[in-house]
Design an enzyme around this catalytic site. Structure first.
Site: not given
Ligand code: NAD
Length: 368
Positions: A142, A192, A225, A249, A253
């Site tokens: 970000y 990852k 993942d 993020d 959530d």
């Protein structure tokens, strides 16, 4: 010794309504537990814009830097939607996070037994769930450069850059290990590393911090993942999850929603330790200013109250009192006390924001 200090920034919409219930608990702590705080209050968001033309004044920013903990309600509302981006209410919150350098965002996902039916997952998968996701908040994709939309030949290309320095990984890893030591002593780090160099570095650095400083904490690594799959399959296998800004993020959530309503979700954002050893800290509910229900006594104050419980635990080392507050919330929910957002299909009569706060106070009294 001076009392620990708190700056309350209740903000806009339902922010002041839910914060009023936290103030009752702060007074209760003084009267019944002999724990006194120096509390000051100020403006953030739209109400600060109305007062000074800015969503956060320099004076308020300086106060936030000086206190032991900031408690924030919520910011924003339709009245401010057309303001220029630079003075929108959310910019006040972003300024706080940035200038306090709050790099470690703690998002608990805790499922109270009485609300297990609210989850989209089977009751046995979520009942009793109690995990925390630690999301790196000030770096990663970000913020990395280069970023932008560029012209390449006949087409446009969108670019963002995932970038982590070793020191950025070290400090958030420490935050996760410290947290685990106050909980069940387990950290799972997610990245990852199979496809991203920044993931390889993340895994190596988290392992090094563990081996050097926290060998007593159980550490595992997981690809993010697979982590998402495991969170849906059997979330109770985790205690603390540490991950980068982007994966955090999404995963936080997802994990939060395992537990039901937005009105129940607290958060903490922590930075480096100050001179007194306490971390820079801002505590806030995950929800926004809920303009659709403001002023009607319908807001659920539990997310804000549980954010205060996090402050007791992480800023003031009052873990026992934090647990007392959490147990009081659990008790009122088990007794069937519900604000409107927690009403199931069976219906019933919801309580108001202040009635919920009073029920929690009564449960606190009963806990003494
Ligand atoms: P929201 O979280 O304010 O509301 C979403 C829905 O959840 C609404 O139906 C609302 O009534 C309900 N809800 C939220 N909190 C509740 C509570 N405590 N009790 C009962 N019901 C609750 O999100 P939104 O509607 O997308 O945004 C409204 C405003 O809040 C916007 O201006 C947005 O920018 C702002 N916002 C602020 C923050 C923050 O301050 N951290 C976060 C998100 C949104």
């Amino acid at each position: 010794m001076a009392n620990p200090s708190i700056l309350i920034l209740a903000g806009d919409g339902i922010g002041p309504e839910v914060m009023a219930e936290v103030k009752k608990i702060i007074s209760w702590m003084g009267a019944k537990r002999g724990v006194h705080f120096d509390v000051s209050e100020d403006l953030v968001g739209g109400c600060a814009y109305d007062a000074h033309g800015k969503p956060l004044s320099d004076e308020t920013m300086a106060k936030a830097q000086a206190v032991d903990a900031v408690l924030l309600g919520a910011v924003g509302g339709p009245k401010y939607d057309k303001l220029d981006f630079s003075v929108k209410p959310e910019r006040g919150l972003l300024r706080l996070r940035k200038e306090m350098d709050l790099y470690s965002n703690l998002r608990p996902a805790q499922c109270f037994d009485a609300l297990a039916d609210f989850s989209s997952l089977k009751k046995e998968v979520v009942a009793g769930l109690d995990i925390v996701i630690v999301r790196e908040l000030t770096s990663g994709v970000y913020f990395g450069e280069p970023r932008g939309i560029f012209k390449e030949g006949n087409e446009r290309v969108g670019i963002n850059t995932q970038r982590y320095t070793e020191s950025e990984i070290v400090r958030v890893a420490r935050s996760a290990f410290e947290l685990a030591r106050k909980r069940n002593n387990k950290v799972c780090s997610m990245e990852k590393a199979n496809v991203m160099e920044s993931g390889i570095l993340w895994r190596e650095v988290v392992q090094e911090v563990h081996d050097r400083e926290y060998p007593d904490v159980q550490l595992t690594h997981m690809y993010a993942d697979n982590g998402a799959m495991q969170l849906c399959r059997w979330p109770k296998q985790f205690d603390v999850i540490v991950t980068d800004n982007l994966f955090g993020d999404v995963l936080s959530d997802m994990a939060a929603m395992l537990t039901g309503s937005l009105g129940m979700l607290p958060s903490a954002s922590l930075g480096s330790p100050m001179a007194n050893g306490r971390p820079k800290a801002l505590y806030e509910p995950v929800h926004g200013s809920a303009p659709d229900i403001m002023g009607q006594g319908k807001a659920n104050p539990i997310a804000c109250i549980l954010s205060f419980a996090m402050a007791l635990r992480y800023s003031f080392d009052l873990g026992e009192d934090a647990t007392r507050v959490e147990k009081a919330v659990e008790k009122v929910l088990a007794d069937g006390v519900r604000t409107a957002d927690l009403m199931g299909p069976e219906g019933g009569k919801p309580v108001s924001t202040s009635q919920m706060g009073d029920a929690i106070l009564a449960a606190l009294d009963a806990s003494l």
